[in-house]
Design a protein around this motif. Structure first.
Motif, mmCIF file in Angstrom:
data_model
loop_
_atom_site.group_PDB
_atom_site.id
_atom_site.type_symbol
_atom_site.label_atom_id
_atom_site.label_comp_id
_atom_site.label_asym_id
_atom_site.label_seq_id
_atom_site.Cartn_x
_atom_site.Cartn_y
_atom_site.Cartn_z
ATOM 1 N N UNK A 100 18.597 134.115 -28.478
ATOM 2 C CA UNK A 100 19.088 134.440 -29.813
ATOM 3 C C UNK A 100 18.482 135.769 -30.263
ATOM 4 N N UNK A 101 18.997 136.291 -31.371
ATOM 5 C CA UNK A 101 18.535 137.583 -31.880
ATOM 6 C C UNK A 101 17.363 137.368 -32.830
ATOM 7 N N UNK A 102 16.158 137.564 -32.289
ATOM 8 C CA UNK A 102 14.928 137.430 -33.060
ATOM 9 C C UNK A 102 13.864 138.233 -32.314
ATOM 10 N N UNK A 103 12.944 138.894 -33.031
ATOM 11 C CA UNK A 103 11.938 139.710 -32.337
ATOM 12 C C UNK A 103 11.178 138.917 -31.282
ATOM 13 N N UNK A 104 11.035 139.511 -30.107
ATOM 14 C CA UNK A 104 10.406 138.829 -28.999
ATOM 15 C C UNK A 104 11.386 137.895 -28.311
ATOM 16 N N UNK A 105 10.905 137.218 -27.283
ATOM 17 C CA UNK A 105 11.751 136.270 -26.554
ATOM 18 C C UNK A 105 11.871 134.988 -27.363
ATOM 19 N N UNK A 106 13.093 134.649 -27.768
ATOM 20 C CA UNK A 106 13.324 133.491 -28.637
ATOM 21 C C UNK A 106 14.529 132.715 -28.138
ATOM 22 N N UNK A 107 14.399 131.397 -28.119
ATOM 23 C CA UNK A 107 15.464 130.534 -27.641
ATOM 24 C C UNK A 107 16.118 129.769 -28.785
ATOM 25 N N UNK A 108 17.384 129.443 -28.589
ATOM 26 C CA UNK A 108 18.030 128.336 -29.269
ATOM 27 C C UNK A 108 18.240 127.257 -28.231
ATOM 28 N N UNK A 109 18.539 126.048 -28.673
ATOM 29 C CA UNK A 109 18.707 124.938 -27.731
ATOM 30 C C UNK A 109 19.994 124.172 -28.013
ATOM 31 N N UNK A 110 20.662 123.819 -26.932
ATOM 32 C CA UNK A 110 21.809 122.909 -26.969
ATOM 33 C C UNK A 110 21.340 121.584 -26.389
ATOM 34 N N UNK A 111 21.431 120.537 -27.168
ATOM 35 C CA UNK A 111 20.926 119.232 -26.769
ATOM 36 C C UNK A 111 22.113 118.264 -26.723
ATOM 37 N N UNK A 112 22.365 117.705 -25.548
ATOM 38 C CA UNK A 112 23.457 116.751 -25.380
ATOM 39 C C UNK A 112 22.868 115.379 -25.085
ATOM 40 N N UNK A 113 23.305 114.382 -25.865
ATOM 41 C CA UNK A 113 22.779 113.040 -25.692
ATOM 42 C C UNK A 113 23.787 112.033 -26.250
ATOM 43 N N UNK A 114 24.061 110.996 -25.480
ATOM 44 C CA UNK A 114 24.980 109.923 -25.887
ATOM 45 C C UNK A 114 26.331 110.473 -26.358
ATOM 46 N N UNK A 115 26.827 111.477 -25.666
ATOM 47 C CA UNK A 115 28.133 112.030 -25.987
ATOM 48 C C UNK A 115 28.163 112.908 -27.223
ATOM 49 N N UNK A 116 26.995 113.214 -27.801
ATOM 50 C CA UNK A 116 26.904 114.070 -28.983
ATOM 51 C C UNK A 116 26.205 115.374 -28.616
ATOM 52 N N UNK A 117 26.485 116.421 -29.408
ATOM 53 C CA UNK A 117 25.871 117.726 -29.183
ATOM 54 C C UNK A 117 25.156 118.179 -30.437
ATOM 55 N N UNK A 118 23.876 118.500 -30.283
ATOM 56 C CA UNK A 118 23.062 119.050 -31.365
ATOM 57 C C UNK A 118 22.647 120.450 -30.954
ATOM 58 N N UNK A 119 22.880 121.424 -31.814
ATOM 59 C CA UNK A 119 22.448 122.802 -31.570
ATOM 60 C C UNK A 119 21.314 123.113 -32.535
ATOM 61 N N UNK A 120 20.188 123.567 -31.982
ATOM 62 C CA UNK A 120 19.027 123.915 -32.796
ATOM 63 C C UNK A 120 18.727 125.397 -32.576
ATOM 64 N N UNK A 121 18.898 126.197 -33.621
ATOM 65 C CA UNK A 121 18.620 127.639 -33.546
ATOM 66 C C UNK A 121 17.917 128.027 -34.840
ATOM 67 N N UNK A 122 16.617 127.875 -34.852
ATOM 68 C CA UNK A 122 15.852 128.013 -36.093
ATOM 69 C C UNK A 122 15.759 129.452 -36.574
ATOM 70 N N UNK A 123 15.658 130.402 -35.649
ATOM 71 C CA UNK A 123 15.475 131.817 -35.983
ATOM 72 C C UNK A 123 16.518 132.635 -35.233
#
Length: 307
Positions: free
Chosen positions: A153-176
């Motif tokens: 993702x676009x944030x100073x330094x190396x920064x991740x967002x996460x795609x989490x798949x569980x029980x047929x659902x998708x949660x996207x976590x991108x805090x910064x």
């Protein structure tokens, strides 16, 4: 702990620094930490100060003795709770860590860097739990029922967002994440480009946006940076955070089902954040979007089985 068997819980929702003020208590003052619990497997997104009460709650139950913590990056507001995460100090617990870094040693170095003299009196060597640092292969990690993939993702330094798949659902976590980062760079340098170069850059911009939208398309839950008002964003372009309006429109364009406005500015009190939320709802009404938009509030529990 929640009475629901499978849930998402917000333990910290602020960006930048804790805001333990009376005017902030409805939304909450702790920094980034979100818990996912599915089938007695706990996945924790970020280790801001919100992980401290989470750790205390975990010590009050007997069923679980292992957690996995995925960190978006190593800025203080995302790791400052780790020195006070009680399970890490207790034998019999297992704590797995993953975050940006080329290998396990680099992840360990970045996490332990804040727990050294003169910054902190207790080093990670005092952690008595079984501590594991994880290498993610091909940007994918499997933990219990979770399939986790990282993206930049676009944030100073190396920064991740996460795609989490569980029980047929998708949660996207991108805090910064600064959604308008490329727009800003194009605008600031357009006078340096000829017409052909400008057209090429715009085409690349459109391609990146299309890919970013596809990465979150139809997500059940989208937890995303909504730190600034337009006025504050104009003062802080390039700092790596989004205007809440950009976040709302981006999520709606991707047909996200539920958006949670997250990592809100610690200078904004509850009344201001609720005003921003009403504005966000009005945007969706004007767009005739069916997406639901919520404030990520500390203590809020989402019953996963009812998504």
């Amino acid at each position: 702990m929640s009475t629901a068997l499978n849930y998402i819980r917000f333990w910290g929702v602020r960006g930048s620094y804790p805001a333990p003020f009376g005017s902030h208590l409805r939304v909450g003052g702790n920094t980034s930490c979100v818990e996912l619990r599915v089938d007695n497997h706990i996945l924790i997104c970020d280790g801001g100060t919100g992980i401290i009460p989470l750790g205390n709650a975990l010590m009050g139950q007997q069923d679980i003795r292992e957690v996995t913590i995925i960190l978006t990056h190593y800025h203080w507001d995302h790791i400052s709770g780790l020195p006070f995460f009680v399970p890490a100090f207790v034998p019999g617990w297992k704590v797995n860590f993953f975050g940006p870094g080329d290998n396990r040693k680099e992840i360990e170095k970045r996490i332990s860097g804040q727990m050294v003299d003169p910054y902190f009196p207790v080093e990670v060597e005092m952690w008595l739990a079984n501590i594991q640092y994880i290498d993610m292969e091909n940007n994918e990690l499997n933990y219990g029922p979770y399939k986790i993939s990282s993206f930049n993702v676009h944030h100073p330094g190396s920064t991740f967002g996460y795609r989490i798949e569980v029980k047929g659902k998708t949660i996207i976590y991108a805090s910064d994440n600064e959604l308008s980062f490329i727009d800003q760079n194009i605008e600031s340098r357009k006078d340096e480009m000829n017409e052909q170069e400008h057209a090429l850059i715009l085409a690349m911009q459109a391609e990146e946006r299309t890919k970013a939208l596809e990465d979150i398309r139809n997500a059940n839950i989208f937890i995303h940076d909504a730190q600034y008002t337009p006025e504050d964003y104009n003062k802080k372009r390039g700092w790596g955070h989004s205007c809440y309006i950009d976040t709302v429109n981006f999520a709606a364009d991707a047909d996200v089902k539920q958006l949670y406005l997250f990592h809100v500015d610690p200078n904004y009190n509850d009344d201001k954040i609720e005003t921003l939320h009403r504005s966000a709802v009005n945007i969706l009404h004007d767009r005739q979007s069916a997406m639901q938009c919520h404030i990520a509030r500390e203590g809020l529990i989402i019953d996963f089985d009812n998504l």
